[in-house]
Design a protein around this motif. Structure first.
Motif, PDB file in Angstrom:
ATOM      1  N   GLU A   7       0.812  -1.198   0.003  1.00 46.02           N
ATOM      2  CA  GLU A   7      -0.171  -0.157   0.136  1.00 46.02           C
ATOM      3  C   GLU A   7       0.887   1.272  -0.012  1.00 46.02           C
ATOM      4  O   GLU A   7       1.583   1.553   0.960  1.00 46.02           O
ATOM      5  N   GLU A   8       0.666   2.061  -1.140  1.00 46.10           N
ATOM      6  CA  GLU A   8       1.426   3.172  -1.186  1.00 46.10           C
ATOM      7  C   GLU A   8       1.504   4.031   0.048  1.00 46.10           C
ATOM      8  O   GLU A   8       2.495   4.709   0.430  1.00 46.10           O
ATOM      9  N   ALA A   9       0.281   4.261   0.464  1.00 46.65           N
ATOM     10  CA  ALA A   9      -0.031   5.270   1.844  1.00 46.65           C
ATOM     11  C   ALA A   9       0.769   4.840   2.899  1.00 46.65           C
ATOM     12  O   ALA A   9       1.463   5.549   3.648  1.00 46.65           O
ATOM     13  N   TYR A  10       1.173   3.559   3.128  1.00 48.04           N
ATOM     14  CA  TYR A  10       1.758   3.100   4.209  1.00 48.04           C
ATOM     15  C   TYR A  10       3.271   3.016   3.883  1.00 48.04           C
ATOM     16  O   TYR A  10       3.980   3.224   4.812  1.00 48.04           O
ATOM     17  N   VAL A  11       3.768   3.136   2.547  1.00 56.63           N
ATOM     18  CA  VAL A  11       5.129   3.031   2.317  1.00 56.63           C
ATOM     19  C   VAL A  11       5.372   4.574   2.722  1.00 56.63           C
ATOM     20  O   VAL A  11       6.737   4.921   3.047  1.00 56.63           O
ATOM     21  N   LYS A  12       4.708   5.637   2.331  1.00 55.67           N
ATOM     22  CA  LYS A  12       4.877   6.828   2.602  1.00 55.67           C
ATOM     23  C   LYS A  12       5.115   7.262   4.226  1.00 55.67           C
ATOM     24  O   LYS A  12       6.083   7.832   4.419  1.00 55.67           O
ATOM     25  N   ILE A  13       4.270   6.747   4.977  1.00 54.99           N
ATOM     26  CA  ILE A  13       4.565   6.665   6.329  1.00 54.99           C
ATOM     27  C   ILE A  13       5.930   6.057   6.598  1.00 54.99           C
ATOM     28  O   ILE A  13       6.566   6.696   7.451  1.00 54.99           O
ATOM     29  N   GLY A  14       6.282   4.808   6.151  1.00 53.76           N
ATOM     30  CA  GLY A  14       7.450   4.466   6.528  1.00 53.76           C
ATOM     31  C   GLY A  14       8.686   5.046   6.044  1.00 53.76           C
ATOM     32  O   GLY A  14       9.835   5.215   7.034  1.00 53.76           O
ATOM     33  N   LEU A  15       8.710   5.803   5.001  1.00 51.04           N
ATOM     34  CA  LEU A  15       9.950   6.370   4.253  1.00 51.04           C
ATOM     35  C   LEU A  15       9.973   7.574   5.601  1.00 51.04           C
ATOM     36  O   LEU A  15      11.287   8.037   5.701  1.00 51.04           O
ATOM     37  N   ARG A  16       8.949   8.266   5.881  1.00 57.76           N
ATOM     38  CA  ARG A  16       9.031   9.450   6.731  1.00 57.76           C
ATOM     39  C   ARG A  16       9.477   8.905   8.171  1.00 57.76           C
ATOM     40  O   ARG A  16      10.408   9.543   8.775  1.00 57.76           O
ATOM     41  N   ARG A  17       8.939   7.921   8.680  1.00 51.83           N
ATOM     42  CA  ARG A  17       9.280   7.420   9.904  1.00 51.83           C
ATOM     43  C   ARG A  17      10.782   6.990  10.378  1.00 51.83           C
ATOM     44  O   ARG A  17      11.410   7.063  11.272  1.00 51.83           O
ATOM     45  N   LEU A  18      11.116   6.258   9.309  1.00 48.85           N
ATOM     46  CA  LEU A  18      12.519   5.786   8.951  1.00 48.85           C
ATOM     47  C   LEU A  18      13.606   6.862   8.569  1.00 48.85           C
ATOM     48  O   LEU A  18      14.747   6.431   8.434  1.00 48.85           O
ATOM     49  N   ASN A  19      13.246   8.199   8.203  1.00 51.87           N
ATOM     50  CA  ASN A  19      13.937   9.213   7.723  1.00 51.87           C
ATOM     51  C   ASN A  19      14.643   8.587   6.500  1.00 51.87           C
ATOM     52  O   ASN A  19      15.868   8.906   6.459  1.00 51.87           O
ATOM     53  N   ILE A  20      14.040   7.909   5.811  1.00 57.98           N
ATOM     54  CA  ILE A  20      14.653   7.338   4.436  1.00 57.98           C
ATOM     55  C   ILE A  20      14.542   8.628   3.522  1.00 57.98           C
ATOM     56  O   ILE A  20      15.517   8.847   2.652  1.00 57.98           O
ATOM     57  N   ALA A  21      13.311   9.229   3.366  1.00 56.93           N
ATOM     58  CA  ALA A  21      13.125  10.258   2.369  1.00 56.93           C
ATOM     59  C   ALA A  21      12.377  11.274   3.019  1.00 56.93           C
ATOM     60  O   ALA A  21      11.199  11.126   3.991  1.00 56.93           O
ATOM     61  N   THR A  22      12.326  12.429   2.190  1.00 57.00           N
ATOM     62  CA  THR A  22      11.420  13.637   2.824  1.00 57.00           C
ATOM     63  C   THR A  22      10.334  13.892   1.679  1.00 57.00           C
ATOM     64  O   THR A  22       9.403  14.610   2.036  1.00 57.00           O
ATOM     65  N   HIS A  23      10.503  13.129   0.674  1.00 56.01           N
ATOM     66  CA  HIS A  23       9.618  13.396  -0.588  1.00 56.01           C
ATOM     67  C   HIS A  23       9.185  12.116  -1.162  1.00 56.01           C
ATOM     68  O   HIS A  23      10.058  11.252  -1.082  1.00 56.01           O
ATOM     69  N   PHE A  24       8.134  11.960  -1.596  1.00 58.16           N
ATOM     70  CA  PHE A  24       7.779  10.836  -2.356  1.00 58.16           C
ATOM     71  C   PHE A  24       6.808  10.958  -3.642  1.00 58.16           C
ATOM     72  O   PHE A  24       5.776  11.783  -3.258  1.00 58.16           O
TER      73      PHE A  24
END
Length: 132
Positions: free
Chosen positions: A87-104
């Motif tokens: 699910e893309e919405a959860y991938v966005k949350i994961g990227l933000r929570r893990l400080n992997i990316a600031t934009h998607f």
């Protein structure tokens, strides 16, 4: 808890042996760790599980990552992490929570304000919640 394996039953040392019932509250909307997911697991639960089943530097796999709480905890405990989420919405949350990316896909990844953080009264925020 009583250890009945001994010839004379005695009480377990509660500092060494964890009980078989874990009392960990579920994640609720007003908790700081809350993310937009219907079955989000508490950080406390995952800390206990990861500490019990891995060592620092080990790799932790979560094939149904959701809001990436497992990854967040693994990172905090010095483990490596691989998470899989469709699910893309959860991938966005994961990227933000893990400080992997600031934009998607050119979208800024920020934690959404909760209704009580927005500065609106409960009466004013109720129609906004219905619009979503």
């Amino acid at each position: 808890m009583i250890d009945y394996r001994k010839t004379v039953p005695s009480v377990y040392s509660s500092t060494k042996v964890p009980g078989n019932v874990w009392e960990i509250p579920r994640v609720r909307y007003r908790m700081p760790e809350y993310e937009e997911h219907p079955t989000q697991k508490p950080v406390t639960l995952l800390e206990r599980m990861i500490k019990a089943s891995s060592n620092p530097g080990d790799l932790v796999l979560d094939p149904f990552a959701g809001t990436f709480t497992t990854g967040f905890v693994a990172k905090e405990l010095g483990r490596q992490f691989v998470g899989i989420e469709i699910e893309e919405a959860y991938v966005k949350i994961g990227l933000r929570r893990l400080n992997i990316a600031t934009h998607f896909k050119e979208e800024l990844l920020v934690k959404p304000l909760k209704s009580y953080d927005s500065g609106y009264s409960e009466k004013e925020s109720a129609p906004m919640l219905l619009e979503k």
